[in-house]
Write a protein that holds these residues in place. Structure first.
Motif, PDB file in Angstrom:
ATOM      1  N   GLN A 191       0.827  -1.209   0.000  1.00 42.50           N
ATOM      2  CA  GLN A 191       0.000   0.000   0.000  1.00 42.50           C
ATOM      3  C   GLN A 191       0.859   1.256   0.000  1.00 42.50           C
ATOM      4  O   GLN A 191       0.604   2.203  -0.757  1.00 42.50           O
ATOM      5  CB  GLN A 191      -0.917  -0.021   1.232  1.00 42.50           C
ATOM      6  CG  GLN A 191      -1.817   1.201   1.382  1.00 42.50           C
ATOM      7  CD  GLN A 191      -2.900   1.241   0.318  1.00 42.50           C
ATOM      8  OE1 GLN A 191      -3.180   0.226  -0.310  1.00 42.50           O
ATOM      9  NE2 GLN A 191      -3.491   2.409   0.117  1.00 42.50           N
TER      10      GLN A 191
ATOM     11  N   ASN B  60     -11.380   1.825   3.431  1.00 41.82           N
ATOM     12  CA  ASN B  60     -10.972   0.440   3.691  1.00 41.82           C
ATOM     13  C   ASN B  60     -11.675  -0.173   4.889  1.00 41.82           C
ATOM     14  O   ASN B  60     -11.259  -1.212   5.406  1.00 41.82           O
ATOM     15  CB  ASN B  60      -9.460   0.359   3.896  1.00 41.82           C
ATOM     16  CG  ASN B  60      -8.993   1.127   5.126  1.00 41.82           C
ATOM     17  OD1 ASN B  60      -9.748   1.903   5.710  1.00 41.82           O
ATOM     18  ND2 ASN B  60      -7.732   0.933   5.515  1.00 41.82           N
TER      19      ASN B  60
ATOM     20  N   ARG C 225     -13.090  -6.394   1.855  1.00 46.31           N
ATOM     21  CA  ARG C 225     -12.774  -5.894   0.521  1.00 46.31           C
ATOM     22  C   ARG C 225     -13.872  -6.239  -0.489  1.00 46.31           C
ATOM     23  O   ARG C 225     -14.227  -5.444  -1.352  1.00 46.31           O
ATOM     24  CB  ARG C 225     -11.429  -6.493   0.090  1.00 46.31           C
ATOM     25  CG  ARG C 225     -10.893  -5.975  -1.223  1.00 46.31           C
ATOM     26  CD  ARG C 225      -9.474  -6.449  -1.453  1.00 46.31           C
ATOM     27  NE  ARG C 225      -8.581  -5.904  -0.435  1.00 46.31           N
ATOM     28  CZ  ARG C 225      -7.304  -6.220  -0.343  1.00 46.31           C
ATOM     29  NH1 ARG C 225      -6.767  -7.073  -1.196  1.00 46.31           N
ATOM     30  NH2 ARG C 225      -6.548  -5.697   0.606  1.00 46.31           N
TER      31      ARG C 225
ATOM     32  N   ASP D 136     -12.080  -0.194  -2.189  1.00 45.99           N
ATOM     33  CA  ASP D 136     -11.058   0.604  -1.504  1.00 45.99           C
ATOM     34  C   ASP D 136      -9.691   0.497  -2.173  1.00 45.99           C
ATOM     35  O   ASP D 136      -8.672   0.797  -1.556  1.00 45.99           O
ATOM     36  CB  ASP D 136     -10.927   0.144  -0.047  1.00 45.99           C
ATOM     37  CG  ASP D 136     -10.573  -1.325   0.051  1.00 45.99           C
ATOM     38  OD1 ASP D 136     -10.510  -1.988  -1.004  1.00 45.99           O
ATOM     39  OD2 ASP D 136     -10.366  -1.815   1.178  1.00 45.99           O
TER      40      ASP D 136
END
Length: 555
Positions: free
Chosen positions: A393, A467, A471, A507
Motif C-alpha cells: 500500500q 478500507n 474488501r 477501496d
C-alpha cells in the motif's frame, strides 16, 4: 511390522515432505526448473525414508527384557532399568519388581540397555519419559581395576546411544555394594549424604553416625566414598573424545555385601590406603533390603510420560524450522520488492524533466509497478510476501505521487483533459446503502452541469469506498452506488445506455491515506468523467464528430 507403525512412519514423512515443498514453491526465490528438480529429489528422499522406517523389525529373542511382551506399566512414577553385576542376587527369579512409587526392571548386561529401551519405545512409547538407569557395581567381584573401568566405559557408550534413541538424557544412578560390616543404604545427591535404614524414615548422615555402633563404621564408609570418587567417578566423568562424560543423578552405596574373592579391587584398595584387611565372608547372607527404594521419590519429579515419540518431536522441530526459514525468505522477498521499486523511483527522480524519451520509459516502468501492486491489492499479495512486512500500500501511494508529477513534452499535441466530477458518497447515500437518499437530486444537478453526453465520448461513473469492512463488500457497494448515479443520469437526462460505463473499485484506489477519519471521508466518493472512445454514445442516423472537437450535442 505392525500396521500402526507403518502408518506413523508414512504420516511423519509426508508431513515433513509437505512442509519442505511448501517452503520451496512459495518462498524460495528460484526458477521453476530448479524447483521441479528439488521436488523430484524430495520425493525420492521421502520414499527412501518410508522404506527405511518400514524395514525395521522387532528385537530378536535372546532371553532379555527386549524379547518378551512387556506388561502394561500402570504407573506414572519412575521406571528404573537395572543393569550391571550381581543381579541374580538382587532379582532372584524375578524380572520385574513393582512398588507403590515405581518399577524396577532387570536388564542384565549393560550392553543391552539400548536394545531394551528401543523395545520399550516400540511397545509403550509414552513410558520413555519415565525411564532411568541404575548401574550396579560390585568391586569385590573384580581383581583387575582395568576390567572394572572397562565396564564403566561401556556404560558411557550406552548412555550416549540412549540420548540418540530417546532424544534426551536419562538419569543415571550408580549403585555400589562393598564387603564389610552391614550398613543401611547411603544415598549421595549433592553434598549431603542421607542414610536410609530399612523400614525407617531417611535421616541425615551426621545424625545417623551419633550412635556408638554406627560410629565404628565411619572409617570404612569414608574409604568407600574415596574409592567411588577416585576409581569410579573418575572414569565416568573424565574427558573423552569419543563419549561425553556421564553426570550421575545420585550415588547409592552400602557395605555388607558378600565377598566372592579373597583378593579383590576393593580389598586391595582398602589395604593400600588403611592397612585394614576384612575377613573373608563368602558364607554370609544377603541383606534384606536388596533394592534402594529410597531413590524412587528423588526420581519421581524427573519422570513424566512422553507426549509423542521421538519421530513426532523431530517432525515438530522440522515444521518449526521450516516456519522460521519461510519467515526469513518472506522478509527477504519484501526487501527485494522494496529495492526493485526503489530503483525505479530513483531512476525516475534522477532523469531531468527535459529528457522526454528516458522520462517516458521510466514512467512506463512506474506504471507497470503500480498496476502490479494494484492487482495484488484486489486479489491479495502472493504468499512469498505474506509472512513478512508487506509494504504494497505504501509503495503504491509513492508510485502514484511520482506518476502525477509527469509533465508531457511541450511539442506534443495536447489532448483535451477529461473533466472529473467528484461527489461525496455521504451526501448521496446513507451509510452502507446504495439507494439515493432524499435531497441528493439537488447535489447531482449542481455537480453535473458540465457533464454532457457527446458522440465519441464515454461517461464513466466509478464508485469508491474507504478500507472499512471487507474488501469484497466494499467493491460490491461501490459498484451499486455507481449504478444508482448512472440510472439517475440516464432517466433524468434521457441519455442512451451506450453513453455510460460503470465501475466499482471498492477501496483499491484511495486518493489519500485511510489512516485518519478525514482521509476515509475523502475516499468515500463517486467520480464522473468523460473519456474519449470512438464508438461511444452513438445515435442512429447521425455521424459523430471527432472526439477532439467541441461540437458535440447535448441530450
Amino acid at each position: 511390522m505392525r500396521k500402526s507403525v507403518i502408518v506413523s512412519v508414512v504420516l511423519h514423512v509426508l508431513t515433513g515432505a509437505a512442509a519442505l515443498l511448501w517452503l520451496l514453491w512459495y518462498f524460495i526465490p528460484v526458477g521453476n526448473l530448479v524447483k521441479g528438480l528439488a521436488t523430484l529429489l524430495i520425493g525420492i528422499l521421502a520414499g527412501w525414508l518410508v522404506w527405511k522406517g518400514c524395514r525395521r523389525r522387532e528385537m530378536p529373542a535372546d532371553g532379555t527384557l527386549s524379547s518378551f511382551e512387556l506388561p502394561l506399566l500402570d504407573t506414572q512414577g519412575p521406571v528404573v532399568l537395572v543393569c550391571g553385576e550381581g543381579l541374580d542376587n538382587v532379582f532372584h527369579a524375578q524380572q520385574l519388581r513393582k512398588t507403590a512409587q515405581g518399577w524396577w526392571l532387570r536388564v542384565g548386561d549393560v550392553s543391552r540397555l539400548t536394545d531394551v529401551v528401543r523395545s520399550i519405545q516400540a511397545q509403550q512409547p509414552r513410558k520413555a519419559g519415565q525411564l532411568s538407569v541404575m548401574y550396579v557395581c560390585l568391586p569385590d567381584q573384580h581383581q583387575d581395576e582395568a576390567v572394572l573401568r572397562a565396564s564403566l566405559k561401556t556404560l558411557r557408550q550406552q548412555v550416549r546411544q540412549l540420548s540418540t534413541v530417546t532424544g534426551f538424557t536419562l538419569p543415571v544412578v550408580l549403585n555400589c555394594e562393598f564387603s564389610g560390616p552391614e550398613t543401611p543404604w547411603v544415598m549421595v545427591r549433592g553434598d549431603k549424604p542421607i542414610v536410609c535404614p530399612a523400614n525407617e524414615s531417611p535421616l541425615a548422615f551426621a545424625d545417623w553416625q551419633q550412635t556408638q555402633e554406627n560410629l565404628s563404621t565411619l572409617p570404612l564408609l569414608s574409604q568407600t566414598f574415596d574409592f567411588i570418587r577416585e576409581a569410579l567417578l573418575d572414569e565416568l566423568e573424565k574427558a573423552d573424545r569419543l563419549y561425553p562424560p556421564v553426570r550421575l543423578f545420585a550415588v547409592i552405596l552400602r557395605t555388607g555385601a558378600v565377598s566372592e574373592r579373597a583378593q579383590s579391587v576393593w580389598s586391595l584398595w582398602l589395604y593400600r590406603h588403611t592397612c585394614l584387611q576384612l575377613p573373608y565372608t563368602a558364607g554370609c547372607n544377603e541383606p534384606a533390603n536388596r533394592f534402594p527404594d529410597a531413590v524412587l521419590p528423588l526420581l519421581a519429579p524427573f519422570a513424566a510420560p512422553v507426549q509423542g515419540g521421538q519421530r513426532t518431536r523431530r517432525v515438530v522441530f522440522f515444521l518449526w524450522l521450516c516456519g522460521l526459514v519461510a519467515l526469513g525468505f518472506s522478509a527477504s522477498n519484501n526487501r527485494d520488492l522494496i529495492r526493485q521499486i526503489g530503483a525505479d523511483l530513483q531512476r525516475w527522480h534522477a532523469i531531468p524533466m527535459t529528457h522526454y524519451a528516458p522520462k517516458a520509459q521510466s514512467l512506463l516502468a512506474l506504471k507497470q509497478d503500480a498496476l502490479l501492486l494494484e492487482r495484488w491489492q484486489r486479489q491479495g499479495e502472493p504468499m512469498r510476501y505474506s509472512l513478512g512486512y508487506y509494504p504494497g500500500q505504501r509503495l503504491w501511494l509513492v508510485l502514484q505521487q511520482a506518476i502525477d508529477t509527469y509533465v508531457p513534452p511541450p511539442s506534443q499535441e495536447l489532448k483535451p483533459v477529461p473533466k472529473i466530477v467528484r461527489l461525496d458518497s455521504m451526501s448521496l447515500f446513507d451509510s452502507g446503502k446504495a439507494a439515493l437518499k432524499d435531497g441528493s437530486t439537488k447535489v447531482l444537478v449542481n455537480a453535473l452541469v458540465g457533464i454532457k453526453a457527446k458522440p465519441g465520448w464515454l461517461i464513466v461513473v466509478s464508485g469508491h469506498t474507504d478500507n472499512t469492512g471487507s474488501r469484497q463488500l466494499n467493491q460490491t457497494l461501490s459498484l451499486q452506488r455507481a449504478e444508482a448515479v448512472r440510472n439517475w443520469m440516464r432517466d433524468t437526462g434521457d441519455v442512451p445506455e451506450s453513453c455510460f460505463a460503470v465501475q466499482g473499485y471498492g477501496d483499491s484506489r484511495p486518493i489519500v491515506s485511510n489512516d485518519t477519519t478525514d482521509g476515509r471521508a475523502q475516499n468515500r466518493r463517486v467520480e464522473i468523467s468523460l473519456v474519449p472512445q470512438a464508438d461511444a454514445c452513438r445515435i442512429p442516423g447521425i455521424t459523430p464528430p471527432s472526439s477532439q472537437d467541441g461540437d458535440g450535442f447535448k441530450h
